[in-house]
Design a protein around this motif. Sequence first.
Motif, PDB file in Angstrom:
ATOM      1  N   HIS A   1       2.758 -17.680 -25.644  1.00 15.16           N
ATOM      2  CA  HIS A   1       2.830 -18.182 -24.263  1.00 15.16           C
ATOM      3  C   HIS A   1       3.301 -19.628 -24.168  1.00 15.16           C
ATOM      4  CE1 HIS A   1      -0.965 -19.951 -25.426  1.00 15.16           C
ATOM      5  NE2 HIS A   1      -1.467 -18.742 -25.668  1.00 15.16           N
ATOM      6  N   GLY A   2       3.476 -20.291 -25.309  1.00 13.62           N
ATOM      7  CA  GLY A   2       4.039 -21.648 -25.280  1.00 13.62           C
ATOM      8  C   GLY A   2       3.044 -22.761 -25.052  1.00 13.62           C
ATOM      9  N   LEU A   3       1.780 -22.403 -24.784  1.00 17.53           N
ATOM     10  CA  LEU A   3       0.768 -23.442 -24.537  1.00 17.53           C
ATOM     11  C   LEU A   3       0.127 -23.861 -25.849  1.00 17.53           C
ATOM     12  CD1 LEU A   3      -1.182 -22.356 -21.326  1.00 17.53           C
ATOM     13  CD2 LEU A   3       0.041 -24.501 -21.700  1.00 17.53           C
ATOM     14  N   VAL A   4       0.732 -24.849 -26.491  1.00 11.84           N
ATOM     15  CA  VAL A   4       0.244 -25.311 -27.788  1.00 11.84           C
ATOM     16  C   VAL A   4      -0.892 -26.318 -27.558  1.00 11.84           C
ATOM     17  CG1 VAL A   4       0.928 -26.451 -29.937  1.00 11.84           C
ATOM     18  CG2 VAL A   4       2.512 -24.918 -28.793  1.00 11.84           C
ATOM     19  N   ALA A   5      -1.870 -26.300 -28.443  1.00  9.69           N
ATOM     20  CA  ALA A   5      -3.023 -27.191 -28.301  1.00  9.69           C
ATOM     21  C   ALA A   5      -2.624 -28.647 -28.544  1.00  9.69           C
ATOM     22  CB  ALA A   5      -4.120 -26.784 -29.281  1.00  9.69           C
ATOM     23  N   ASP A   6      -3.414 -29.558 -27.957  1.00  7.96           N
ATOM     24  CA  ASP A   6      -3.202 -30.986 -28.187  1.00  7.96           C
ATOM     25  C   ASP A   6      -3.780 -31.423 -29.524  1.00  7.96           C
ATOM     26  OD1 ASP A   6      -2.096 -32.045 -25.527  1.00  7.96           O
ATOM     27  OD2 ASP A   6      -3.739 -30.750 -24.930  1.00  7.96           O
TER      28      ASP A   6
ATOM     29  N   HIS B   1      -7.069 -27.886 -25.823  1.00 10.00           N
ATOM     30  CA  HIS B   1      -5.977 -28.043 -24.857  1.00 10.00           C
ATOM     31  C   HIS B   1      -6.519 -28.932 -23.747  1.00 10.00           C
ATOM     32  CE1 HIS B   1      -3.834 -24.284 -26.315  1.00 10.00           C
ATOM     33  NE2 HIS B   1      -5.052 -24.078 -26.781  1.00 10.00           N
ATOM     34  N   LYS B   2      -5.781 -29.987 -23.425  1.00  9.46           N
ATOM     35  CA  LYS B   2      -6.275 -30.956 -22.446  1.00  9.46           C
ATOM     36  C   LYS B   2      -5.435 -30.944 -21.172  1.00  9.46           C
ATOM     37  CE  LYS B   2      -7.619 -34.037 -26.224  1.00  9.46           C
ATOM     38  NZ  LYS B   2      -7.362 -35.320 -26.908  1.00  9.46           N
ATOM     39  N   LYS B   3      -6.096 -31.140 -20.061  1.00 12.26           N
ATOM     40  CA  LYS B   3      -5.434 -31.292 -18.758  1.00 12.26           C
ATOM     41  C   LYS B   3      -4.368 -30.227 -18.536  1.00 12.26           C
ATOM     42  CE  LYS B   3      -6.367 -36.238 -18.641  1.00 12.26           C
ATOM     43  NZ  LYS B   3      -5.845 -37.601 -18.699  1.00 12.26           N
ATOM     44  N   VAL B   4      -4.747 -28.970 -18.772  1.00 12.87           N
ATOM     45  CA  VAL B   4      -3.818 -27.862 -18.561  1.00 12.87           C
ATOM     46  C   VAL B   4      -3.728 -27.574 -17.062  1.00 12.87           C
ATOM     47  CG1 VAL B   4      -3.358 -25.440 -19.059  1.00 12.87           C
ATOM     48  CG2 VAL B   4      -4.431 -26.883 -20.807  1.00 12.87           C
ATOM     49  N   GLU B   5      -2.528 -27.591 -16.545  1.00 12.96           N
ATOM     50  CA  GLU B   5      -2.306 -27.302 -15.117  1.00 12.96           C
ATOM     51  C   GLU B   5      -2.529 -25.804 -14.862  1.00 12.96           C
ATOM     52  OE1 GLU B   5      -0.915 -29.300 -12.517  1.00 12.96           O
ATOM     53  OE2 GLU B   5      -1.169 -31.080 -13.794  1.00 12.96           O
ATOM     54  N   GLY B   6      -3.241 -25.490 -13.799  1.00 15.92           N
ATOM     55  CA  GLY B   6      -3.426 -24.090 -13.408  1.00 15.92           C
ATOM     56  C   GLY B   6      -4.269 -23.280 -14.385  1.00 15.92           C
ATOM     57  N   ALA B   7      -5.201 -23.951 -15.060  1.00 22.82           N
ATOM     58  CA  ALA B   7      -6.035 -23.253 -16.052  1.00 22.82           C
ATOM     59  C   ALA B   7      -7.204 -22.548 -15.366  1.00 22.82           C
ATOM     60  CB  ALA B   7      -6.533 -24.238 -17.104  1.00 22.82           C
ATOM     61  N   THR B   8      -6.872 -21.515 -14.598  1.00 24.17           N
ATOM     62  CA  THR B   8      -7.930 -20.690 -14.012  1.00 24.17           C
ATOM     63  C   THR B   8      -8.393 -19.681 -15.059  1.00 24.17           C
ATOM     64  OG1 THR B   8      -6.362 -19.036 -13.266  1.00 24.17           O
ATOM     65  CG2 THR B   8      -6.833 -20.836 -11.744  1.00 24.17           C
ATOM     66  N   ALA B   9      -9.559 -19.089 -14.825  1.00 25.48           N
ATOM     67  CA  ALA B   9     -10.081 -18.086 -15.760  1.00 25.48           C
ATOM     68  C   ALA B   9      -9.065 -16.954 -15.925  1.00 25.48           C
ATOM     69  CB  ALA B   9     -11.416 -17.553 -15.253  1.00 25.48           C
ATOM     70  N   ASP B  10      -8.446 -16.522 -14.827  1.00 23.38           N
ATOM     71  CA  ASP B  10      -7.474 -15.423 -14.904  1.00 23.38           C
ATOM     72  C   ASP B  10      -6.236 -15.812 -15.711  1.00 23.38           C
ATOM     73  OD1 ASP B  10      -9.063 -13.761 -13.463  1.00 23.38           O
ATOM     74  OD2 ASP B  10      -7.907 -13.892 -11.602  1.00 23.38           O
ATOM     75  N   ALA B  11      -5.722 -16.995 -15.459  1.00 24.17           N
ATOM     76  CA  ALA B  11      -4.503 -17.433 -16.153  1.00 24.17           C
ATOM     77  C   ALA B  11      -4.758 -17.563 -17.650  1.00 24.17           C
ATOM     78  CB  ALA B  11      -4.015 -18.764 -15.578  1.00 24.17           C
ATOM     79  N   VAL B  12      -5.907 -18.097 -18.004  1.00 29.25           N
ATOM     80  CA  VAL B  12      -6.209 -18.291 -19.420  1.00 29.25           C
ATOM     81  C   VAL B  12      -6.487 -16.936 -20.083  1.00 29.25           C
ATOM     82  CG1 VAL B  12      -7.700 -19.467 -21.086  1.00 29.25           C
ATOM     83  CG2 VAL B  12      -7.001 -20.644 -18.994  1.00 29.25           C
ATOM     84  N   ALA B  13      -7.115 -16.027 -19.345  1.00 30.23           N
ATOM     85  CA  ALA B  13      -7.329 -14.678 -19.896  1.00 30.23           C
ATOM     86  C   ALA B  13      -5.994 -14.005 -20.190  1.00 30.23           C
ATOM     87  CB  ALA B  13      -8.151 -13.842 -18.913  1.00 30.23           C
TER      88      ALA B  13
END
Lengths: 83, 83
Positions: free
Chosen positions: A69-74, A8-20
């Motif tokens: 969650h809708g965040l599909v990989a690039d 996943h590239k240039k994900v906005e708001g990719a904090t450790a908490d959000a990604v967890a």
Amino acid sequence: MPLYMDIHKKVEGATADAVADAHIKDLESQGQYGVKYLKYWLDENSGTIFCLVEAPDKESAMRVHREAHGLVADEIHEVSEFS
Amino acid sequence: MPLYMDIHKKVEGATADAVADAHIKDLESQGQYGVKYLKYWLDENSGTIFCLVEAPDKESAMRVHREAHGLVADEIHEVSEFS
């Protein structure tokens, strides 16, 4: 079962908490598709995420991300692991 | 020690054997720079290689690749690992 690495590239708001949080949703959703998200690596500075996942096929791995969650990989690559 | 994931893209002739040979050269070279190449994942079809490496800094990790076999990564990301 095939092994995949996605990116996943240039994900906005990719904090450790959000990604967890997103990862927990993957874990909740994956069983019905025979998918197993194993590990991930996060570069918070660039918003890059690498996910290592066992899945019957590429589409099943991507489907879990999409539905959870809708965040599909690039990109997604079928890989062999070596150490 | 910081953890990095690098990506090598469209590597010509990236067979499992060829990459294993390059990896052995990394292992022989890395000690003098305090670097530890841990694992790698290979997609033979697209010639993509992901290397997971502990290193004092990004430049030391790249230096080992450069001096061991000359195949420097296209990208390197400082990452945190989660599972």
